[in-house]
Design a protein around this motif. Structure first.
Motif, PDB file in Angstrom:
ATOM      1  N   GLY A  86       0.814  -1.208   0.000  1.00 42.65           N
ATOM      2  CA  GLY A  86       0.000   0.000   0.000  1.00 42.65           C
ATOM      3  C   GLY A  86       0.848   1.258   0.000  1.00 42.65           C
ATOM      4  O   GLY A  86       0.505   2.261  -0.635  1.00 42.65           O
ATOM      5  N   PHE A 100       1.926   1.884  -3.476  1.00 45.38           N
ATOM      6  CA  PHE A 100       0.747   2.393  -4.183  1.00 45.38           C
ATOM      7  C   PHE A 100       0.608   3.895  -3.916  1.00 45.38           C
ATOM      8  O   PHE A 100       0.516   4.717  -4.846  1.00 45.38           O
ATOM      9  N   GLY A 101       0.613   4.259  -2.630  1.00 43.98           N
ATOM     10  CA  GLY A 101       0.395   5.652  -2.257  1.00 43.98           C
ATOM     11  C   GLY A 101       1.528   6.565  -2.669  1.00 43.98           C
ATOM     12  O   GLY A 101       1.292   7.689  -3.151  1.00 43.98           O
ATOM     13  N   ILE A 120      -1.364   3.432   2.139  1.00 53.42           N
ATOM     14  CA  ILE A 120      -1.525   4.149   0.871  1.00 53.42           C
ATOM     15  C   ILE A 120      -1.491   5.654   1.130  1.00 53.42           C
ATOM     16  O   ILE A 120      -0.735   6.404   0.500  1.00 53.42           O
ATOM     17  N   THR A 121      -2.302   6.103   2.098  1.00 58.43           N
ATOM     18  CA  THR A 121      -2.339   7.528   2.396  1.00 58.43           C
ATOM     19  C   THR A 121      -1.036   7.987   3.047  1.00 58.43           C
ATOM     20  O   THR A 121      -0.574   9.105   2.810  1.00 58.43           O
ATOM     21  N   THR A 147       1.351   7.291  -6.320  1.00 57.72           N
ATOM     22  CA  THR A 147       0.227   8.184  -6.604  1.00 57.72           C
ATOM     23  C   THR A 147       0.580   9.625  -6.286  1.00 57.72           C
ATOM     24  O   THR A 147       0.270  10.544  -7.047  1.00 57.72           O
ATOM     25  N   SER A 160      -1.746  -4.010  -5.421  1.00 57.94           N
ATOM     26  CA  SER A 160      -3.068  -3.520  -5.035  1.00 57.94           C
ATOM     27  C   SER A 160      -4.083  -4.650  -4.912  1.00 57.94           C
ATOM     28  O   SER A 160      -5.054  -4.540  -4.144  1.00 57.94           O
ATOM     29  N   ASN A 208      -3.849  -1.265   5.328  1.00 57.71           N
ATOM     30  CA  ASN A 208      -3.243  -1.162   4.001  1.00 57.71           C
ATOM     31  C   ASN A 208      -3.586   0.173   3.352  1.00 57.71           C
ATOM     32  O   ASN A 208      -2.743   0.802   2.702  1.00 57.71           O
ATOM     33  N   VAL A 209      -4.835   0.631   3.553  1.00 57.43           N
ATOM     34  CA  VAL A 209      -5.235   1.933   3.014  1.00 57.43           C
ATOM     35  C   VAL A 209      -4.520   3.056   3.757  1.00 57.43           C
ATOM     36  O   VAL A 209      -4.158   4.073   3.161  1.00 57.43           O
ATOM     37  N   GLN A 216       1.365   8.554   0.301  1.00 56.79           N
ATOM     38  CA  GLN A 216       1.127   9.837  -0.356  1.00 56.79           C
ATOM     39  C   GLN A 216       1.717  10.982   0.460  1.00 56.79           C
ATOM     40  O   GLN A 216       2.344  11.893  -0.094  1.00 56.79           O
TER      41      GLN A 216
END
Length: 496
Positions: free
Chosen positions: A41, A44-45, A168-169, A48, A141, A164-165, A172
């Motif tokens: 994650g 991923f973040g 992600i944040t 992004t 993901s 996991n989210v 970021q």
């Protein structure tokens, strides 16, 4: 005794045996497993978020990028294109080779992409690196939420998958910190993009120490390995019940068709309903504008009248920090308020904040600096409402609503829907904003958020606290009506 009381991990079971309930903070093993798996994650973040700041400096180095909105959108969106392929293949890789190997494959591809981006001599090699990074992110993901969900006790599954989210944040937020750190360093954007390979290398080595998902091991008749993993999660009494349940499920699954294909999803009514809910949530997560905000937040800040690159990045860092903080709140609420209620509350706030953003840009031409700050307020409110709800809910729901033998394929398909939607948004936002104006663009997104609200009301059930077997029965009941085994599930859903 109803099935709700007999299934290990169900609310009825835990009411009878409260001492068998698993707590997140009292089980360092499951916390460690979740933390390592969630590095996917973070990748991923970070990817992004980092491109939004790096793009400001890529435009300075490459005049052809500065003079072309299309090339800017392509640099952003080719990672998403790679993620679409990665997510589509990720479901098959997960089912064929396991969650652990899928994660390791994603790490290798991501690291290679980070190296290519950092060394890119022109925009086109940079785009190649973005595609490779996207492939890795796409596989990750799909894999991370399923790996965590299959290793988690049902009573804390929502919180663990939401971790996991949070990563992600957090990724970021980290990307904006990195962006700010390298603003005065030679080779600015190369450092921003290149350091993204570090977490992938760390996860690659840590994954060597972690086991495979116990549910996947049971599916592959590796029962002893699965029990060894489960024994680190549950006490002995709960372990016996969990093993008995997984053994029964394994025997049942062996009687089902082994050759599972993607189009089988559309032949079963209950699977169609589950996939509609899961894929719909993933699509609306993107079309309600989240990655428009995260990809282009520095650009939006500049549109609002703040033209300094450094100031734009600083204000975007604050937005990213609020995103991470909101996700922490979501981790608590998702297993308390529930998935559906959380999504609806989130979407209500998103609609209001998008209207504020639209109004601020409609009045931008007035020359009143107040509207620039109103746009920043709209961005902050948007993140505050989106991050606790529509951030974690789609990934959590998709990790738990599909039957065991379809979880990899359906998870991959729904993640692909997410990334295709992401690509459409990333590739079109600047062009649409240029064609019709930024204010009308945000009004369009607000209308889509209204549609998302109605979709959740109509098609998304509450799965808070349900075991995988209970969720499967819930979909059968929605497809075919009441039956004695699922009666208790209907009553529970109506009460929530």
């Amino acid at each position: 005794m109803t099935i709700t009381h007999s299934i290990p991990g169900s609310s009825g079971y835990l009411d009878i045996y409260p001492e068998r309930k698993v707590s997140v903070f009292k089980n360092p093993y499951i916390m460690g497993l979740t933390a390592v798996a969630s590095i996917g994650g973070l990748l991923f973040g970070y990817d992004t978020g980092v491109i939004s700041g790096a793009l400001l400096y890529i435009k300075d180095d490459f005049p052809q990028v500065r003079n072309s909105n299309f090339l800017q959108e392509t640099i952003v969106s080719m990672a998403v294109a790679g993620a679409i392929v990665g997510a589509a293949a990720g479901g098959w890789i997960n089912d064929a080779y396991g969650r652990k190997k899928a994660t390791i494959i994603a790490d290798v591809i991501f690291t290679l992409g980070a190296i290519v981006m950092a060394a890119a001599p022109n925009p086109y090699i940079l785009i190649l690196g973005r595609v490779l990074v996207g492939l890795g992110v796409g596989i990750a993901s799909v894999t991370a939420p399923v790996y965590i969900a299959e290793s988690s006790p049902s009573e804390i599954r929502g919180a663990l998958v939401s971790t996991n989210v949070l990563m992600i944040t957090g990724g970021q937020f980290l990307s904006y910190l990195i962006n700010l750190a390298f603003t005065q360093v030679p080779g600015t954007w190369r450092w921003m993009l290149g350091v993204s390979g570090v977490p992938a290398v760390v996860q690659f080595f840590l994954m060597q120490l972690l086991p495979e998902s116990p549910r996947w091991l049971f599916r592959k008749n590796r029962k002893e390995e699965a029990i060894a993993v489960l024994s680190k999660i549950y006490d002995f009494a709960r372990l016996e019940d969990e093993v008995a349940l997984l053994t029964t499920q394994s025997e049942r699954d062996c009687q089902r068709r082994k050759d599972i294909r993607s189009w089988d999803v559309f032949k079963s009514k209950e699977l169609r309903l589950a996939f509609l809910a899961g894929a719909g949530l993933q699509a609306f997560q993107q079309f309600t504008g989240i990655n428009t905000v995260m990809y282009y937040s520095p650009t939006i800040v500049q549109m609002a009248g703040f033209h300094s690159n450094e100031l734009a990045l600083l204000l975007s860092l604050i937005v990213a920090g609020m995103n991470a903080a909101g996700t922490v709140l979501g981790i608590y609420l998702i297993d308390h308020a529930g998935r559906k209620k959380l999504a609806l509350l989130s979407l209500g706030g998103v609609i209001a904040s998008l209207i504020i953003l639209a109004l601020s840009f409609y009045n931008q031409s007035s020359g009143n600096g107040l509207y620039g700050w109103l746009a920043i307020l709209g961005l902050a409110l948007y993140i505050s409402f989106f991050s606790p709800g529509m951030g974690p809910v789609p990934w959590t729901v998709n990790s738990e609503i599909y039957p065991e033998e379809y979880r990899g394929i359906c998870g991959g398909m729904s993640a692909t829907v997410n990334w295709v939607s992401n690509l459409i948004v990333a590739q079109s936002f600047l062009s649409v904003a240029e064609a019709v104006g930024t204010g009308p663009t945000f009004l369009i997104i607000a209308f889509i958020a209204v549609l998302a609200f109605m979709f959740v009301v109509a098609y998304v059930p509450e799965t808070k606290g349900l075991t995988f077997d209970e969720v499967e029965l819930l979909w059968k009941e929605r497809a075919w009506g009441k039956n004695p085994d699922a009666q208790s599930l209907l009553e529970s859903e109506n009460q929530s």
